[in-house]
Design a protein around this motif. Structure first.
Motif, PDB file in Angstrom:
ATOM      1  N   ILE A  42       0.869  -1.176   0.000  1.00 27.87           N
ATOM      2  CA  ILE A  42       0.000   0.000   0.000  1.00 27.87           C
ATOM      3  C   ILE A  42       0.906   1.226   0.000  1.00 27.87           C
ATOM      4  CG2 ILE A  42      -1.734   1.329   1.284  1.00 27.87           C
ATOM      5  CD1 ILE A  42      -2.634  -1.319   2.558  1.00 27.87           C
ATOM      6  N   ILE A 152      -3.802  -1.138  -8.393  1.00 23.46           N
ATOM      7  CA  ILE A 152      -4.975  -0.269  -8.272  1.00 23.46           C
ATOM      8  C   ILE A 152      -4.439   1.127  -7.985  1.00 23.46           C
ATOM      9  CG2 ILE A 152      -7.138   0.161  -7.055  1.00 23.46           C
ATOM     10  CD1 ILE A 152      -7.088  -2.802  -6.189  1.00 23.46           C
ATOM     11  N   ALA A 155      -6.675   5.006  -5.812  1.00 24.66           N
ATOM     12  CA  ALA A 155      -7.800   4.262  -5.241  1.00 24.66           C
ATOM     13  C   ALA A 155      -8.872   5.175  -4.667  1.00 24.66           C
ATOM     14  CB  ALA A 155      -7.290   3.307  -4.165  1.00 24.66           C
ATOM     15  N   CYS A 171     -11.272  -8.237  -8.892  1.00 22.17           N
ATOM     16  CA  CYS A 171     -10.348  -8.963  -8.007  1.00 22.17           C
ATOM     17  C   CYS A 171     -10.749 -10.432  -7.847  1.00 22.17           C
ATOM     18  CB  CYS A 171     -10.277  -8.291  -6.639  1.00 22.17           C
ATOM     19  SG  CYS A 171      -9.347  -6.737  -6.631  1.00 22.17           S
ATOM     20  N   THR A 180      -0.457  -7.737  -5.404  1.00 23.64           N
ATOM     21  CA  THR A 180      -1.365  -6.599  -5.528  1.00 23.64           C
ATOM     22  C   THR A 180      -0.726  -5.353  -4.928  1.00 23.64           C
ATOM     23  OG1 THR A 180      -3.273  -8.079  -5.339  1.00 23.64           O
ATOM     24  CG2 THR A 180      -3.690  -5.723  -5.051  1.00 23.64           C
ATOM     25  N   LEU A 182      -1.525  -1.238  -4.179  1.00 20.44           N
ATOM     26  CA  LEU A 182      -2.580  -0.232  -4.092  1.00 20.44           C
ATOM     27  C   LEU A 182      -1.941   1.118  -3.785  1.00 20.44           C
ATOM     28  CD1 LEU A 182      -6.024  -0.603  -2.431  1.00 20.44           C
ATOM     29  CD2 LEU A 182      -4.646   1.393  -1.885  1.00 20.44           C
ATOM     30  N   SER A 184      -2.594   5.403  -3.420  1.00 22.08           N
ATOM     31  CA  SER A 184      -3.623   6.395  -3.169  1.00 22.08           C
ATOM     32  C   SER A 184      -2.997   7.606  -2.488  1.00 22.08           C
ATOM     33  CB  SER A 184      -4.720   5.800  -2.287  1.00 22.08           C
ATOM     34  OG  SER A 184      -5.781   6.710  -2.103  1.00 22.08           O
ATOM     35  N   ALA A 195      -8.413  -2.857   0.916  1.00 17.85           N
ATOM     36  CA  ALA A 195      -7.048  -3.364   1.081  1.00 17.85           C
ATOM     37  C   ALA A 195      -7.029  -4.584   2.005  1.00 17.85           C
ATOM     38  CB  ALA A 195      -6.151  -2.259   1.624  1.00 17.85           C
TER      39      ALA A 195
END
Length: 458
Positions: A42, A152, A155, A171, A180, A182, A184, A195
């Protein structure tokens, strides 16, 4: 730290060097090693800090080994808008020029046939918006079972645009043991929930507090009136040392009208909004990047992720409805360490929106010099002078009555007959009093209703 310290291949380092970069940004330095180690991640960082390159660069090296199969992309990058998807594709072309990777772009607003042909040949990287991807999937034109890397991007923008159900659906179609990533700028609770559901033991890299202030951007609010906005904006443009600027509006109709107004005033202005077809939007962005126009009037379709070098100023013609949008709008300037200036035009009705922005960012935005802000409303005064004429229209009434032939006789007749009507006429405030009332009601341009002059409880 240098890019060479991050474990990237020599071919990739050569492409980075030719692009003019030598040192990674904070998010790139933190994310690239984790992505290369095949970890879920993330990434939270302010807009303009280089999030795109932080996943594009390691993906190129990861995908350099392997072979694409028809209809089965090896990796998938989800973007909220067509412009962002096209920008990521440009990054892959720029940094992957010494790798033989195939790529396809699935976005709305363009012919589907060419996109299907590219998928049939097999692609290493598929960059898509959720809507077009689901459309092709439901038609059986794409298989996601061979996709082992999902990104992604933006997000929180996906959340605002209502794409989260589509992303959850996508997904479920991907292999369970995929990697994966993510990314943002902010992390609202629904994104945190997404998440937790679809990422496995992710590493969180946060290089700035969500929605925190970018120190490279000077921010100001400029007080004005609703009718004085255009004059205030023109005054700011003239007063500032402006190279290129983006002007954000809340409504598409405002974008069109303001762009035409600036063009009539002699400015090199263009426009971009959601009602334009994809080819027109790309053409307008290309004109802006090339310097053919230096002012781009835009809706929030241009607020997220678009990276145009050298944007010196951002003007919020309308205060954004959502405080998160403010962060993304002003993030179009002050990118990659450059300095920028952001101005938000504020009317009395925008007080709550500004309060919400300041609570989100934790920064009390200073008010710009009053000379510029106060000058614009003064140009509205000629409109005030016309109001007494509008007020006098009822006096023309009585179309059925014959007009006296002699004007002097008419005036004498009026003096005799006017007395019974003076009480009714007294209900309407005189023009001077009405102008005082208009001072606090920026949007009203008509006669004052009589009942408003009646006091309550006094």
């Amino acid at each position: 730290m240098k890019f060479a310290d991050l474990g990237l291949s020599d071919e990739l380092l050569r492409a980075i060097d030719e692009s003019g970069y030598s040192e990674p940004t904070a998010i790139q330095a933190g994310a690239i090693p984790s992505v290369l180690m095949m970890r879920d991640m993330i990434g939270i960082a302010q807009t303009g800090t280089g999030k795109t390159a932080s996943f594009v660069l390691p993906m190129i090296d990861i995908l350099a080994h392997g072979r694409a199969r028809a209809l089965m992309p090896r990796s998938l990058i989800l973007e909220p808008t067509r412009e962002l998807a096209a920008q990521v594709a440009e990054n892959f072309e720029k940094y992957g020029k010494y790798h033989k990777l195939s790529m396809a772009l699935l976005i709305g607003g363009v012919q589907m046939g060419d996109q299907i042909k590219a998928l049939e040949k097999g692609v290493d990287v598929l960059i898509a918006t959720p809507g077009r991807l689901m459309d092709l999937f439901e038609r059986g034109k794409i298989l996601l079972t061979g996709c082992n890397l999902l990104v992604i991007d933006e997000a929180d923008r996906m959340l605002d645009m209502g794409f989260i159900p589509d992303i959850e659906n996508i997904c479920t179609k991907l292999p369970a043991n995929r990697q994966t990533l993510l990314f943002s700028a902010t992390m609202p609770p629904p994104i945190k929930k997404l998440a937790d559901k679809f990422l496995s033991n992710p590493k969180t890299i946060e290089v700035a507090r969500p929605a925190s202030r970018n120190e490279n951007i000077e921010q100001f609010v400029v007080k004005t009136s609703e009718r004085g906005k255009r004059d205030t904006l023109r005054g700011l443009i003239e007063a500032e040392d402006l190279s290129t600027a983006i002007v954000f509006c809340n409504r598409k109709t405002t974008v069109r009208e303001l762009a035409k107004s600036l063009q009539r005033s002699g400015y090199r202005a263009g426009e971009i909004h959601g009602d334009m077809d994809q080819s027109s939007r790309i053409a307008e962005l290309d004109r802006f990047k090339a310097g053919t126009i230096n002012i781009l009037v835009a809706s929030d379709v241009a607020a997220r992720g678009l990276d145009v070098k050298g944007v010196s100023h951002v003007f919020n013609f309308d205060a954004p409805w959502h405080p998160d949008d403010y962060v993304h709008r002003i993030g179009r300037t002050g990118r990659a360490g450059a300095q920028g200036r952001a101005f938000t035009l504020v009317t009395p009705s925008d007080d709550e929106a500004i309060d919400n922005i300041q609570k989100l960012t934790g920064y009390n935005i200073p008010v710009h010099g009053t000379a510029t802000a106060d000058a614009a409303p003064a140009k509205d005064e000629p409109r005030e002078e016309r109001e007494p004429r509008r007020e006098s229209r009822p006096a023309r009434g009585g179309r059925g009555r014959a007009k006296p032939a002699d004007p002097d006789a008419k005036r004498a007749d009026d003096k005799r007959n006017e007395a019974p009507r003076k009480k009714d006429a007294g209900r309407k405030p005189p023009p001077a009093a009405r102008q005082d009332d208009d001072g606090s009601d920026d949007g009203w341009n008509g006669p004052m209703p009589g009942f408003l002059s009646v006091g309550f409880g006094s």
